[in-house]
Design a protein around this motif. Structure first.
Motif, PDB file in Angstrom:
ATOM      1  N   ILE A 135      48.200  82.368   6.210  1.00 20.25           N
ATOM      2  CA  ILE A 135      48.736  82.584   6.385  1.00 20.25           C
ATOM      3  C   ILE A 135      49.677  84.101   7.956  1.00 20.25           C
ATOM      4  CG2 ILE A 135      51.549  82.288   5.288  1.00 20.25           C
ATOM      5  CD1 ILE A 135      50.286  81.979   3.044  1.00 20.25           C
ATOM      6  N   TYR A 136      50.166  84.611   7.038  1.00 25.80           N
ATOM      7  CA  TYR A 136      50.425  85.829   7.675  1.00 25.80           C
ATOM      8  C   TYR A 136      50.015  87.239   7.436  1.00 25.80           C
ATOM      9  CZ  TYR A 136      55.310  84.430   9.648  1.00 25.80           C
ATOM     10  OH  TYR A 136      56.128  83.771   9.583  1.00 25.80           O
ATOM     11  N   TYR A 137      49.964  88.632   7.938  1.00 28.15           N
ATOM     12  CA  TYR A 137      49.057  89.783   8.393  1.00 28.15           C
ATOM     13  C   TYR A 137      49.852  90.455   8.988  1.00 28.15           C
ATOM     14  CZ  TYR A 137      48.250  89.299  13.360  1.00 28.15           C
ATOM     15  OH  TYR A 137      48.309  89.321  14.887  1.00 28.15           O
ATOM     16  N   SER A 138      49.782  92.151   8.439  1.00 32.61           N
ATOM     17  CA  SER A 138      50.819  92.499   8.674  1.00 32.61           C
ATOM     18  C   SER A 138      49.848  94.341   9.510  1.00 32.61           C
ATOM     19  CB  SER A 138      52.112  93.387   7.309  1.00 32.61           C
ATOM     20  OG  SER A 138      52.099  94.640   8.326  1.00 32.61           O
ATOM     21  N   VAL A 139      49.947  94.748  10.865  1.00 31.50           N
ATOM     22  CA  VAL A 139      49.254  96.091  10.739  1.00 31.50           C
ATOM     23  C   VAL A 139      49.864  97.535  10.109  1.00 31.50           C
ATOM     24  CG1 VAL A 139      48.009  94.408  12.647  1.00 31.50           C
ATOM     25  CG2 VAL A 139      49.573  96.369  12.653  1.00 31.50           C
ATOM     26  N   GLY A 140      51.113  97.471   9.576  1.00 32.57           N
ATOM     27  CA  GLY A 140      51.731  98.418   8.942  1.00 32.57           C
ATOM     28  C   GLY A 140      52.896  98.119   9.126  1.00 32.57           C
ATOM     29  N   ALA A 141      53.258  99.219   7.771  1.00 31.34           N
ATOM     30  CA  ALA A 141      55.247  99.055   7.959  1.00 31.34           C
ATOM     31  C   ALA A 141      55.551  98.443   9.209  1.00 31.34           C
ATOM     32  CB  ALA A 141      55.541  99.996   6.826  1.00 31.34           C
ATOM     33  N   GLY A 142      56.709  97.882   9.255  1.00 35.10           N
ATOM     34  CA  GLY A 142      57.401  97.667   9.769  1.00 35.10           C
ATOM     35  C   GLY A 142      57.210  95.908  10.796  1.00 35.10           C
ATOM     36  N   ILE A 143      55.674  96.487  10.811  1.00 36.27           N
ATOM     37  CA  ILE A 143      54.482  94.968  11.640  1.00 36.27           C
ATOM     38  C   ILE A 143      53.707  93.494  10.851  1.00 36.27           C
ATOM     39  CG2 ILE A 143      53.257  95.201  13.744  1.00 36.27           C
ATOM     40  CD1 ILE A 143      53.903  97.899  13.808  1.00 36.27           C
ATOM     41  N   THR A 144      54.722  92.465  11.148  1.00 34.08           N
ATOM     42  CA  THR A 144      53.949  91.721  10.597  1.00 34.08           C
ATOM     43  C   THR A 144      53.618  90.537  12.128  1.00 34.08           C
ATOM     44  OG1 THR A 144      56.390  90.069  10.233  1.00 34.08           O
ATOM     45  CG2 THR A 144      55.327  92.003   8.701  1.00 34.08           C
ATOM     46  N   ASP A 145      52.805  89.505  11.468  1.00 27.78           N
ATOM     47  CA  ASP A 145      52.563  89.009  13.117  1.00 27.78           C
ATOM     48  C   ASP A 145      51.721  87.527  12.181  1.00 27.78           C
ATOM     49  OD1 ASP A 145      50.928  89.091  16.090  1.00 27.78           O
ATOM     50  OD2 ASP A 145      52.448  87.482  14.824  1.00 27.78           O
ATOM     51  N   LYS A 146      52.302  86.003  12.646  1.00 29.46           N
ATOM     52  CA  LYS A 146      51.825  84.678  11.920  1.00 29.46           C
ATOM     53  C   LYS A 146      50.097  85.026  12.022  1.00 29.46           C
ATOM     54  CE  LYS A 146      55.855  82.901  14.194  1.00 29.46           C
ATOM     55  NZ  LYS A 146      56.793  81.553  14.923  1.00 29.46           N
ATOM     56  N   GLY A 147      50.156  83.557  11.470  1.00 30.41           N
ATOM     57  CA  GLY A 147      48.042  83.788  11.227  1.00 30.41           C
ATOM     58  C   GLY A 147      48.702  82.416  11.863  1.00 30.41           C
ATOM     59  N   GLU A 148      47.291  80.976  11.049  1.00 28.27           N
ATOM     60  CA  GLU A 148      46.952  79.951  11.316  1.00 28.27           C
ATOM     61  C   GLU A 148      48.048  79.351  10.742  1.00 28.27           C
ATOM     62  OE1 GLU A 148      42.965  80.423   9.306  1.00 28.27           O
ATOM     63  OE2 GLU A 148      42.343  79.229  10.761  1.00 28.27           O
ATOM     64  N   VAL A 149      49.032  79.776   9.258  1.00 28.23           N
ATOM     65  CA  VAL A 149      49.358  78.422   8.426  1.00 28.23           C
ATOM     66  C   VAL A 149      50.704  79.316   8.250  1.00 28.23           C
ATOM     67  CG1 VAL A 149      47.885  76.632   8.539  1.00 28.23           C
ATOM     68  CG2 VAL A 149      47.895  79.023   6.395  1.00 28.23           C
ATOM     69  N   PRO A 150      51.599  79.193   9.393  1.00 26.35           N
ATOM     70  CA  PRO A 150      52.941  80.476   8.379  1.00 26.35           C
ATOM     71  C   PRO A 150      53.863  79.575   8.602  1.00 26.35           C
ATOM     72  CG  PRO A 150      52.114  80.296  10.996  1.00 26.35           C
ATOM     73  CD  PRO A 150      51.122  79.547  10.814  1.00 26.35           C
ATOM     74  N   ASN A 151      54.051  78.368   9.134  1.00 19.47           N
ATOM     75  CA  ASN A 151      55.080  77.302   8.599  1.00 19.47           C
ATOM     76  C   ASN A 151      55.623  77.434   7.550  1.00 19.47           C
ATOM     77  OD1 ASN A 151      55.107  76.621  11.631  1.00 19.47           O
ATOM     78  ND2 ASN A 151      54.651  75.155  11.463  1.00 19.47           N
ATOM     79  N   TYR A 186      56.992  80.124   5.489  1.00 11.77           N
ATOM     80  CA  TYR A 186      56.497  81.055   4.532  1.00 11.77           C
ATOM     81  C   TYR A 186      57.576  82.237   5.877  1.00 11.77           C
ATOM     82  CZ  TYR A 186      52.948  78.339   3.151  1.00 11.77           C
ATOM     83  OH  TYR A 186      52.391  77.650   1.980  1.00 11.77           O
ATOM     84  N   ASN A 187      57.839  83.246   4.821  1.00 11.37           N
ATOM     85  CA  ASN A 187      58.269  84.124   5.851  1.00 11.37           C
ATOM     86  C   ASN A 187      57.717  85.739   4.932  1.00 11.37           C
ATOM     87  OD1 ASN A 187      59.463  83.845   8.492  1.00 11.37           O
ATOM     88  ND2 ASN A 187      60.878  82.990   6.240  1.00 11.37           N
ATOM     89  N   VAL A 188      57.611  86.358   6.092  1.00 14.61           N
ATOM     90  CA  VAL A 188      56.895  87.575   4.957  1.00 14.61           C
ATOM     91  C   VAL A 188      57.549  89.161   5.859  1.00 14.61           C
ATOM     92  CG1 VAL A 188      55.018  87.418   4.903  1.00 14.61           C
ATOM     93  CG2 VAL A 188      55.535  88.236   6.906  1.00 14.61           C
ATOM     94  N   SER A 189      57.453  90.090   4.880  1.00 18.50           N
ATOM     95  CA  SER A 189      58.658  91.730   5.497  1.00 18.50           C
ATOM     96  C   SER A 189      57.718  92.947   4.435  1.00 18.50           C
ATOM     97  CB  SER A 189      59.717  91.959   4.645  1.00 18.50           C
ATOM     98  OG  SER A 189      59.536  91.486   3.368  1.00 18.50           O
ATOM     99  N   ARG A 190      57.446  93.591   5.496  1.00 17.01           N
ATOM    100  CA  ARG A 190      57.116  95.030   5.221  1.00 17.01           C
ATOM    101  C   ARG A 190      57.795  95.796   5.506  1.00 17.01           C
ATOM    102  NH1 ARG A 190      50.900  96.514   6.089  1.00 17.01           N
ATOM    103  NH2 ARG A 190      51.256  98.083   4.964  1.00 17.01           N
ATOM    104  N   SER A 191      58.731  96.015   4.348  1.00 15.12           N
ATOM    105  CA  SER A 191      58.814  97.336   4.919  1.00 15.12           C
ATOM    106  C   SER A 191      58.670  98.750   4.489  1.00 15.12           C
ATOM    107  CB  SER A 191      60.359  97.302   3.806  1.00 15.12           C
ATOM    108  OG  SER A 191      60.264  97.451   2.392  1.00 15.12           O
ATOM    109  N   THR A 192      58.275  98.931   3.724  1.00 18.12           N
ATOM    110  CA  THR A 192      57.011  99.996   2.400  1.00 18.12           C
ATOM    111  C   THR A 192      55.508  99.783   3.272  1.00 18.12           C
ATOM    112  OG1 THR A 192      56.590  98.763   0.762  1.00 18.12           O
ATOM    113  CG2 THR A 192      58.394 100.121   0.968  1.00 18.12           C
ATOM    114  N   THR A 193      54.287 100.855   2.894  1.00 20.96           N
ATOM    115  CA  THR A 193      53.017 100.813   3.393  1.00 20.96           C
ATOM    116  C   THR A 193      52.999  99.539   1.712  1.00 20.96           C
ATOM    117  OG1 THR A 193      52.592 102.388   4.532  1.00 20.96           O
ATOM    118  CG2 THR A 193      51.652 101.835   3.276  1.00 20.96           C
ATOM    119  N   GLU A 194      53.215 100.017   0.853  1.00 15.60           N
ATOM    120  CA  GLU A 194      52.368  99.570  -0.800  1.00 15.60           C
ATOM    121  C   GLU A 194      53.191  97.879  -0.498  1.00 15.60           C
ATOM    122  OE1 GLU A 194      52.992 103.615  -0.866  1.00 15.60           O
ATOM    123  OE2 GLU A 194      54.488 101.895  -0.084  1.00 15.60           O
TER     124      GLU A 194
END
Lengths: 112, 108
Positions: free
Chosen positions: A46-62, A64-72
């Motif tokens: 759906i979505y992935y993140s390579v680190g805090a503050g960075i997210t990107d869409k996967g195969e089926v993102p429609n 959905y939304n994500v956030s990555r404010s912390t590493t955890e």
């Protein structure tokens, strides 16, 4: 170590409702991922993140939304639930993108 | 986002060696090949990973030829508890896409 923790384990939503699926990891992993798995099918990214503050869409993102404010933490938000979003949602993490992933136990979501 | 190809299902008997092959027609130079096992109602579990040639751990072996266009997961002497779905994955830059998986059924 708790590894990857997902909450809730089960949830029933009505059409049009919204919710957030929580995912937390305590391994200081940089990479985090959200997958969905429909009955008898494989995993769809759906979505992935390579680190805090960075997210990107996967195969089926429609839908959905994500956030990555912390590493955890890597929460997944459903804004307007639809029956097509009935699925099992898995969160995973890895330290490097070439490492094996650690998966959570999943959230089983039903939209009625 | 590249995808792998693997057989949909396989049957085997207890005590046999099982080999599951995955094709990697678009694998990138820096990608590693990773295999996962999934039981019903559980998240996938990492089994083994390799880049080239052969890797072995306490659970399985992984064979990757020189051209890296395929990989073979080898499970020695399977038992009923090895009945699961097995996924191959190319782990690399902006990948993270799982294939359809191979459903392995071990028979008594």
């Amino acid at each position: 170590n708790a590894g990857v923790t997902q909450t809730p384990k089960f949830r029933i939503l009505k059409i049009g409702q919204s919710m957030t699926l929580q995912c937390t990891q305590d391994m200081n992993h940089n990479y985090m991922y959200w997958y969905r798995q429909d009955p008898g099918m494989g995993l769809k990214l759906i979505y992935y993140s390579v680190g805090a503050g960075i997210t990107d869409k996967g195969e089926v993102p429609n839908g959905y939304n994500v956030s990555r404010s912390t590493t955890e933490d890597f929460p997944l938000r459903l804004e307007l639930a639809a029956p097509s979003q009935t699925s099992v949602y898995f969160c995973a993490s890895s330290y490097l993108e070439t490492d094996g992933y650690t998966f959570g136990s999943g959230t089983r979501l039903t939209v009625v | 986002l590249a995808k792998t190809t693997q057989p949909i299902s396989m049957d085997s008997y207890e005590g046999q060696e099982v080999n599951i092959t995955c094709s990697h027609n678009n694998i990138a130079t820096n990608d590693y090949i990773t295999w996962y096992q999934q039981f019903p109602s559980q998240g996938p579990r990492f089994i083994i990973q390799g880049y080239k040639t052969k890797v072995t751990n306490e659970v399985a072996s992984l064979f990757i030829p020189a051209d890296r266009k395929s990989s073979t997961l080898s499970l020695p002497r399977v038992s009923l508890s090895d009945t699961a779905v097995y996924y191959c994955l190319e782990a690399g830059t902006y990948k993270y896409i799982f294939g359809t998986g191979t459903r392995l059924k071990v028979l008594a």
